[in-house]
Design an enzyme around this catalytic site. Structure first.
Site, PDB file in Angstrom:
ATOM      1  N   GLU A  46     -32.260 -20.790  76.695  1.00  0.00           N
ATOM      2  CA  GLU A  46     -32.812 -21.946  75.996  1.00  0.00           C
ATOM      3  C   GLU A  46     -34.208 -22.354  76.459  1.00  0.00           C
ATOM      4  O   GLU A  46     -34.993 -22.872  75.680  1.00  0.00           O
ATOM      5  CB  GLU A  46     -31.860 -23.134  76.147  1.00  0.00           C
ATOM      6  CG  GLU A  46     -30.536 -22.988  75.423  1.00  0.00           C
ATOM      7  CD  GLU A  46     -30.695 -22.939  73.913  1.00  0.00           C
ATOM      8  OE1 GLU A  46     -31.389 -23.800  73.345  1.00  0.00           O
ATOM      9  OE2 GLU A  46     -30.150 -21.993  73.297  1.00  0.00           O
ATOM     10  N   SER A  80      27.504 -55.007  61.450  1.00  0.00           N
ATOM     11  CA  SER A  80      28.337 -55.637  62.478  1.00  0.00           C
ATOM     12  C   SER A  80      27.613 -55.794  63.809  1.00  0.00           C
ATOM     13  O   SER A  80      28.089 -56.525  64.685  1.00  0.00           O
ATOM     14  CB  SER A  80      29.610 -54.807  62.682  1.00  0.00           C
ATOM     15  OG  SER A  80      30.332 -54.708  61.473  1.00  0.00           O
TER      16      SER A  80
END
Length: 689
Positions: free
Chosen positions: A86, A452
């Site tokens: 780079e 229940s």
């Protein structure tokens, strides 16, 4: 001579004007430049990660996968690879590569086209952190000016660190640490020279040089990086020779989840977004530690899935549209794996999984005895696999212990919650059979009749109003109900359709007698029972103001039912469920720490602890525990005795036409709630309660 003087004067004026214009333009550009001081406090975008209480990874949320690293911790070979490819003169230039810019200018003059190039690592940092991606001459000038400023204010290592942590390297990876994980599933220090060169070659064109999607071009780019490293004497010839011959070892990344808890992960994601905002949630690198216990979570998920399959197998195999779909279009879901039928006869089914493994499945142990046709709505008996599938069909199979069976995705659904009754910490939660097949979280979103399971609220109210566990209530038909709030044609019955005469409260709850609950509610008054339910965390809108409330005709989620039974488990205190233990920043700073109110019978008035509200007395709690343990020892939950424990208590829950089946169980140390039903509320079938 005069002409020459005039030309000189004009030239001088033009030059001065040009300098003035240039200076003014330069000053204007300077006023538009961002302040490079923002680089002193860089906030790298990092995803949110969610963990169990032990630190096992559950999920990651965020588009950008990034883990920052310092230059000192970065392998030197990797730094050399990036510099070689780079910016070879990075450590010597002052921010700008004059030769590179000159080449780009010459290219523009000769061809009229802009040439990508001339950008140093410093200029890339400038572009990534401070400027936009637009390609204009003004932006390039700003980039150059800012690069000089950055070089004056920051060290080379600072600049390099910004670059290595910010650069996009494909596959959602930002920065070198995430790239190593994404492509090679290893730490940076474990990478080979060839792998480091491969990563260093990515910034130029992450998609074109991607070693997963484009390995051939990636190798060319990698070898270019290695050649540059050799030319710059960062590596020797033998190392180069080995690296350029290395095979491509990159492979597709899969999030390394260590615990399956997607429903909790989504609950966490939603809560963090509400607390910190969406952008922060996905970019600040929050580490969220949940209250989940991995061993309990794994057992909960497994139990839920296994029992849904067992329920499914008690019914019919269903003709499925999946049978005619190509195998490639189907995915493994839950415990099921997709396979293709390659041979079928009366006694044996032979299938091939996606990984090409062949399985032979004997009919002798097949769970399927009938076939249901969804078109005709008819069921017929079957005696071989040939009645169920054909050669070439796509089917599902699952493993049961050491054998494989023909399977299908269960139609019924389920939810399970386990929590600490002392402080409300959720220890396990599953909201359905398979999250990625159906993301509806029944554990917290379902509004189901508790049936229940609601009756202990009525019995608690009765004990508070002077009834005893030995008080007798007549278990007999209820006729002539003149309650304006109740349905005129309502004729309630016990589940057994029988009547048992005078019955004690203990027996009435143990046997879950409907008529006793209704008589109690009518005697106590709906308002009194509603007030008790509100103390347990229910809201008025969940509680119908009519006698069917005695049979649990309101609605609740499994998590809410677990909260209700925590009151009985912890001595009578209402705790608040929570599932986040703490939230840390990306650097480990604790941003949030749970401080839940706790159940504490012996803490006293002057305790500094955060005490939950006590909603029933110690005496009533003792009696309710006795009644609910009796349900397990001699009542409707007697099957739980298989665990051979004497501290288990709980209550079964069933609803009209068997649309819901529940069990609410607890000990002093843990509460568990299980629900099974259909999302469309159709019946589970006879005796499936």
């Amino acid at each position: 001579m005069k002409v020459v003087k005039w030309l000189f004067l004009i030239g001088l004026i033009v030059s001065i004007a040009g300098l003035i214009v240039g200076y003014v333009a330069y000053q204007k550009i300077l006023t538009e430049l961002p302040d490079i001081k923002v680089l002193q406090d860089i906030q790298y975008h990092q995803p949110m990660t969610i963990y169990s209480s032990e630190g096992l990874l559950i999920e990651t949320f965020g588009e950008k996968l990034r883990t920052p690293i310092t230059v000192e911790s970065t392998p030197q070979a990797l730094i050399n690879a990036f510099v070689s490819s780079e910016d070879a003169s990075f450590f010597s230039h002052s921010g700008v590569d004059y030769k590179g810019i000159a080449r780009a200018v010459i290219q523009l003059i000769m061809t009229g086209k802009k040439k990508q190039g001339g950008s140093t690592i410093t200029m890339q940092v400038t572009r990534n952190f401070l400027l936009t991606k637009e390609k204009t001459y003004i932006r390039k000038i700003k980039e150059i000016i800012l690069s000089f400023q950055i070089e004056d204010s920051y060290s080379k290592n600072d600049i390099l660190e910004m670059y290595l942590n910010k650069i996009y390297l494909g596959q959602r990876s930002y920065g070198i640490v995430s790239a190593a994980q994404i492509y090679y599933h290893r730490d940076l220090k474990e990478l080979t020279l060839a792998e480091m060169a491969m990563i260093a070659g990515l910034p130029k064109a992450p998609s074109s040089y991607n070693p997963i999607s484009n390995p051939q071009r990636a190798v060319l780019r990698r070898n270019y990086v290695l050649k540059r490293m050799l030319e710059l004497e960062y590596i020797k010839q033998p190392a180069f020779d080995v690296a350029v011959k290395a095979p491509v070892t990159a492979s597709r990344y899969r999030t390394q989840r260590e615990l399956y808890a997607p429903y909790i992960a989504e609950m966490v994601r939603d809560k963090v977004i509400k607390q910190y905002g969406e952008k922060a949630a996905y970019t600040k690198g929050f580490k969220v530690y949940t209250t989940l216990k991995s061993d309990l979570q794994n057992k909960a998920v497994n139990a839920l899935r296994v029992n849904l399959h067992q329920y499914d197998e008690r019914h019919s195999y269903r003709m499925s549209k999946e049978h005619k779909r190509p195998l490639s279009s189907l995915h493994d879901i839950g415990e099921t794996r997709v396979a293709e039928v390659i041979a079928v006869n009366k006694k044996t089914l032979v299938v091939r999984l996606k990984n090409q493994q062949e399985l032979s499945i004997a009919w002798q142990k097949s769970p399927w005895k009938t076939l249901f046709n969804p078109t005709t709505k008819r069921t017929k008996k079957v005696s071989s696999y040939a009645h169920l599938v054909s050669q070439g069909d796509s089917v599902r199979v699952r493993q049961v212990e050491q054998r494989w069976v023909l399977a299908q995705i269960p139609e019924a659904e389920s939810a399970f919650v386990a929590m600490n009754p002392k402080n409300g910490a959720v220890w396990a939660l599953s909201g359905g059979y398979a999250y990625f097949n159906n993301k509806y979280n029944r554990a917290i979103q379902a509004k189901r009749q508790p049936g229940s399971g609601f009756k202990p609220i009525i019995y608690t109210t009765a004990l508070e109003q002077g009834y005893t566990v030995a008080s007798l209530i007549n278990d007999a038909p209820i006729v002539g109900i003149n309650d304006a709030l109740q349905e005129s044609e309502w004729r309630p019955e016990n589940y057994s359709h029988k009547f048992y005469g005078p019955t004690s409260l203990r027996t009435g709850l143990r046997k879950s007698r409907n008529l006793i609950s209704i008589r109690l509610l009518r005697s106590l008054g709906i308002d009194e029972v509603t007030n008790t339910a509100q103390r347990f965390g229910f809201k008025v809108e969940q509680l119908p103001q009519k006698l069917s409330l005695a049979l649990g005709s309101g609605y609740a989620s499994p998590l809410q039912m677990a909260r209700m039974y925590s009151v009985f488990a912890n001595g009578g205190f209402l705790v608040k469920p929570h599932f986040i233990e703490r939230i840390e920043s990306s650097t480990g700073e604790v941003l949030f720490q749970a401080n839940p109110a706790i159940a504490c019978v012996d803490c006293g008035l002057f305790s500094t602890a955060n005490i939950a509200q006590q909603v029933i007395s110690t005496e009533v709690n003792f009696l309710m525990n006795s009644l609910l343990r009796d349900v397990v020892q001699r009542g409707t939950a007697v099957k739980a005795k298989v665990l051979e424990r004497h501290d288990l208590a709980g209550k079964t829950g069933t609803t009209n036409k068997q649309k819901d089946a529940w069990f609410n169980g607890f000990t002093p140390y843990i509460v568990g709630n299980a629900w099974v039903g259909h999302d469309d509320s159709k019946s589970l079938g006879r005796v499936e309660t």
